[in-house]
Motif scaffolding. Structure first.
Motif, PDB file in Angstrom:
ATOM      1  N   ILE A   1       0.663  -1.234  -0.044  1.00 14.65           N
ATOM      2  CA  ILE A   1      -0.082  -0.047   0.043  1.00 14.65           C
ATOM      3  C   ILE A   1       0.860   1.463  -0.143  1.00 14.65           C
ATOM      4  O   ILE A   1       0.806   2.311  -0.739  1.00 14.65           O
ATOM      5  CB  ILE A   1      -1.017  -0.043   1.357  1.00 14.65           C
ATOM      6  N   THR A   2       1.858   1.172   0.739  1.00 13.79           N
ATOM      7  CA  THR A   2       2.644   2.405   0.966  1.00 13.79           C
ATOM      8  C   THR A   2       3.590   2.528  -0.331  1.00 13.79           C
ATOM      9  O   THR A   2       3.729   3.745  -0.773  1.00 13.79           O
ATOM     10  CB  THR A   2       3.824   2.170   2.055  1.00 13.79           C
ATOM     11  N   PHE A   3       4.066   1.643  -0.998  1.00 20.32           N
ATOM     12  CA  PHE A   3       4.549   1.524  -2.495  1.00 20.32           C
ATOM     13  C   PHE A   3       3.595   2.210  -3.311  1.00 20.32           C
ATOM     14  O   PHE A   3       4.198   3.056  -4.129  1.00 20.32           O
ATOM     15  CB  PHE A   3       5.225   0.323  -2.657  1.00 20.32           C
ATOM     16  N   ALA A   4       2.497   1.775  -3.300  1.00 23.48           N
ATOM     17  CA  ALA A   4       1.776   2.042  -4.405  1.00 23.48           C
ATOM     18  C   ALA A   4       1.142   3.559  -4.323  1.00 23.48           C
ATOM     19  O   ALA A   4       0.882   4.238  -5.220  1.00 23.48           O
ATOM     20  CB  ALA A   4       0.442   1.295  -4.425  1.00 23.48           C
ATOM     21  N   ALA A   5       1.106   3.989  -3.034  1.00 24.64           N
ATOM     22  CA  ALA A   5       0.813   5.375  -2.845  1.00 24.64           C
ATOM     23  C   ALA A   5       1.819   6.467  -3.046  1.00 24.64           C
ATOM     24  O   ALA A   5       1.414   7.429  -3.149  1.00 24.64           O
ATOM     25  CB  ALA A   5       0.530   5.460  -1.261  1.00 24.64           C
ATOM     26  N   LYS A   6       3.131   5.848  -3.215  1.00 30.53           N
ATOM     27  CA  LYS A   6       4.072   7.047  -3.559  1.00 30.53           C
ATOM     28  C   LYS A   6       4.097   7.560  -4.999  1.00 30.53           C
ATOM     29  O   LYS A   6       4.351   8.831  -5.051  1.00 30.53           O
ATOM     30  CB  LYS A   6       5.497   6.289  -3.489  1.00 30.53           C
ATOM     31  N   ALA A   7       3.573   6.833  -5.962  1.00 26.14           N
ATOM     32  CA  ALA A   7       3.367   7.496  -7.257  1.00 26.14           C
ATOM     33  C   ALA A   7       2.344   6.733  -7.796  1.00 26.14           C
ATOM     34  O   ALA A   7       2.044   5.567  -7.750  1.00 26.14           O
ATOM     35  CB  ALA A   7       4.752   7.244  -7.998  1.00 26.14           C
ATOM     36  N   PRO A   8       1.362   7.246  -8.715  1.00 27.26           N
ATOM     37  CA  PRO A   8       0.323   6.820  -9.635  1.00 27.26           C
ATOM     38  C   PRO A   8       0.844   5.810 -10.436  1.00 27.26           C
ATOM     39  O   PRO A   8       0.034   4.747 -10.411  1.00 27.26           O
ATOM     40  CB  PRO A   8      -0.267   8.001 -10.543  1.00 27.26           C
TER      41      PRO A   8
END
Length: 614
Positions: free
Chosen positions: A239-246
């Motif tokens: 979730i954290t990785f996905a939230a860093k960039a679209p």
């Protein structure tokens, strides 16, 4: 632009030229199966590699590496792949066996799923009258008349090829429908070729079954590790990785879809089936895996109140997510229950059918977030226990998944230590079932206290390397594949006890909500691969499972993919689960007043094991 560097990975023999980045990132980009349970932040120590040759500049050893690697290992060229970089020139990197991400054993489904065959996919073959100057009915209207169906919703790509399709089959064709939607028109009579996929998209593994929709038989099955683990073993990291960039959500989606396509290609080749004869894929997964496969933003699942984008089933054309089956065939998700109780739990319910029983049962699906469901035909309460990945070997210094060489059982009898490994191979590490045995046996033998501390540092199996913490030697280096000791620390044992405490608190609170003593449960279903190697007595002794008569515990195997198979084969099953979910009560443990109390009570080994009272 930075100069490129060249890395050769052994024993694969693959040479990669890339911009300078961490060795882990370069390996991931090259498809090297290198472990990285912590998502590359340098805390798990599982991505050890050895720099055997270097004709350039390496990054300095980091503080994290000095904590996880001994001076002798560092002197021998050992590094953490997530920390080390080749800054210039060339290097040869050896990936030892214990650092490689192998596919684990899959247990299969122990429960039989019985469904009245009635899939969403139907085929109708027909022969059309040939057009003449006296009969100039257009192709689509001609086909619709022959079928006696409205084809106004035909997808444009199918319509675009319709003229050639009709004539290639000499005016005999087969129309393929998903429910009432046309998804394909095929030349000739192809009614005997009708296939579907059932897929369990787990955080750590992906299981695919290929089914004949005309007979209900499974014709092939395959599985693979979920490649998203390179961005973290647990779903919060993803979730954290996905939230860093679209674009990161798209990257995570592409990794899973690419792996599924590889599995589909292998199964189709083995079974001699064209992939375009697969018309529906029904999948399950936890809520985050569900969203990522569909390309849906996951950020708000990780933020209170932990809401998914939707709970209802979704069906989209396969081409929209890049799945290599019939392009207009459907990818269908099972419904979700809550932010951390996904469609895999729904699939578990469908196969165990606890909602049809008058007696009360418990379903435990152990994973990074363990789903628990307790109830019967009158009422079902569910929760997600944040147990962390220690049950799958992560966060344990010598931990690993249930693959060949993993220590799966451990025993101490009259002071003598014995163990077995998966596949009978030389030990590489210890998996979740082995950790359960280890903790129970160490406590029974008086080697650890009820809080997991070493009781006697003079024990011959306890070592304290210079400048390091005490360790218990599970398997000496003379017996292991790597030549290094397989050990556990007090921190490892604590990680397990914390996970155990969360799981026990979960089912205890569900039992309180339901108003039942856990010891009176009629059935305890242990879902997933985890239960394949588990010692039930030790699991009960540690109260990982409720202490019911042993014959009441059902090692159910891969129930999630079994539930997806039922849904694939039967529209009736999909509809039957809807009213069940309407009466499912979700319990959010983080807001339960009793959770912290019960969690703290559940961590120590305070009960009876082999005559010892905790």
């Amino acid at each position: 632009m930075a100069d490129t560097v060249t890395l050769t990975f052994e024993p694969d023999g693959k040479t990669v030229t890339d911009n300078p980045k961490s060795i882990l990132e370069t390996a991931q980009g090259a498809g090297i199966a290198l472990r990285g349970e912590c998502g590359g932040v340098g805390v798990c120590g599982k991505c050890r590699v050895q720099i055997t040759k270097s004709y350039g500049t390496l990054s300095p050893v980091t503080e994290k590496e000095t904590k996880l690697l001994t001076p002798a290992e560092l002197a021998g060229g050992m590094r953490l792949a997530c920390q080390a970089r080749v800054l210039a020139g060339k290097a040869t990197v050896f990936v030892p066996p214990e650092s490689r991400n192998e596919a684990r054993e899959i247990s299969g489904t122990a429960l039989e799923g019985h469904a009245v065959l009635g899939p969403a996919v139907k085929k109708i073959a027909c022969s059309l009258p040939r057009p003449t100057l006296a009969d100039t009915t257009p192709d689509l209207e001609r086909l619709a008349a022959a079928l006696g169906r409205d084809l106004s919703g035909i997808p444009l790509p199918v319509l675009a090829n319709l003229p050639g399709t009709l004539r290639a089959g000499d005016w005999t064709v087969t129309a393929v429908f998903w429910k009432d939607e046309p998804v394909a028109i095929e030349s000739g009579d192809t009614t005997e070729e009708m296939y579907g996929l059932a897929i369990d998209v787990g955080s750590s593994k992906i299981i695919c079954h290929l089914l004949n929709l005309a007979t209900g038989k499974t014709v092939a099955q395959d599985h693979a590790e979920n490649p998203q683990v390179m961005y973290g073993e647990d779903i919060v990291s993803r979730i954290t990785f996905a939230a860093k960039a679209p674009e990161n959500t798209k990257k995570l989606q592409s990794l899973v879809v690419g792996t599924i396509n590889t599995l589909v290609a292998r199964m189709c080749e083995g079974a001699g089936i064209p992939a375009d004869r697969i018309y529906e894929c029904v999948f399950d997964g936890n809520t985050v895996m569900h969203h990522l496969l569909l390309g849906i933003d996951t950020k708000y699942i990780g933020i209170s109140p932990f809401l998914p984008a939707l709970k209802s089933p979704v069906s989209v054309p396969a081409r929209e997510i890049g799945l290599s089956i019939c392009p207009e065939g459907k990818v269908t998700s099972l419904p979700l229950i809550a932010g951390y109780v996904g469609s895999d739990a729904v699939a578990d319910l469908m196969l165990t059918r606890i909602y049809e029983r008058t007696a009360c049962s418990l379903v435990i699906d152990i994973g990074t977030n363990s789903e628990l469901m307790l109830g019967n035909s009158q009422r079902i309460v569910v929760c997600s226990a944040p147990s962390g990945p220690s049950f799958e070997g992560a966060q344990i210094s010598s931990g690993m998944k249930a693959v060949g060489g993993a220590i799966e059982t451990f025993a101490i009898r009259d002071g003598r230590i014995s163990y077995t490994t998966i596949g009978g191979k030389k030990p590489k590490g210890i998996c979740g079932s082995g950790v359960i045995d280890l903790v129970a046996e160490l406590y029974s033998a008086g080697i650890i206290t009820k809080t997991g501390k070493f009781a006697d540092l003079t024990h011959p199996r306890i070592k304290k390397p210079e400048g390091s913490v005490p360790v218990f030697v599970v398997a000496p280096g003379t017996e292991t594949e790597s030549g290094r000791d397989i050990t556990v620390t007090e921190k490892d044992i604590n990680e397990f006890l914390l996970a155990k405490g969360s799981l026990r608190a979960g089912w205890t609170i569900l039992a309180e909500k339901y108003g039942i003593d856990p010891k009176t449960l009629d059935r305890v279903y242990l879902a997933g691969s985890f239960g394949t190697h588990i010692n039930i007595k030790n699991a009960m002794a540690l109260e990982l499972l409720p202490q019911v008569p042993e014959e009441r515990v059902v090692l159910a195997g891969e129930t999630a993919v079994g539930g997806s198979k039922l849904a694939l084969l039967s529209l009736h099953e999909r509809e039957a689960i809807r009213p069940v979910l309407d009466r499912v009560e979700y319990v959010e443990l983080s807001v339960e007043k009793s959770f912290n109390r019960e969690y703290l009570r559940s961590i120590p080994i305070y009960h009876m094991i082999a005559g010892r009272q905790g």
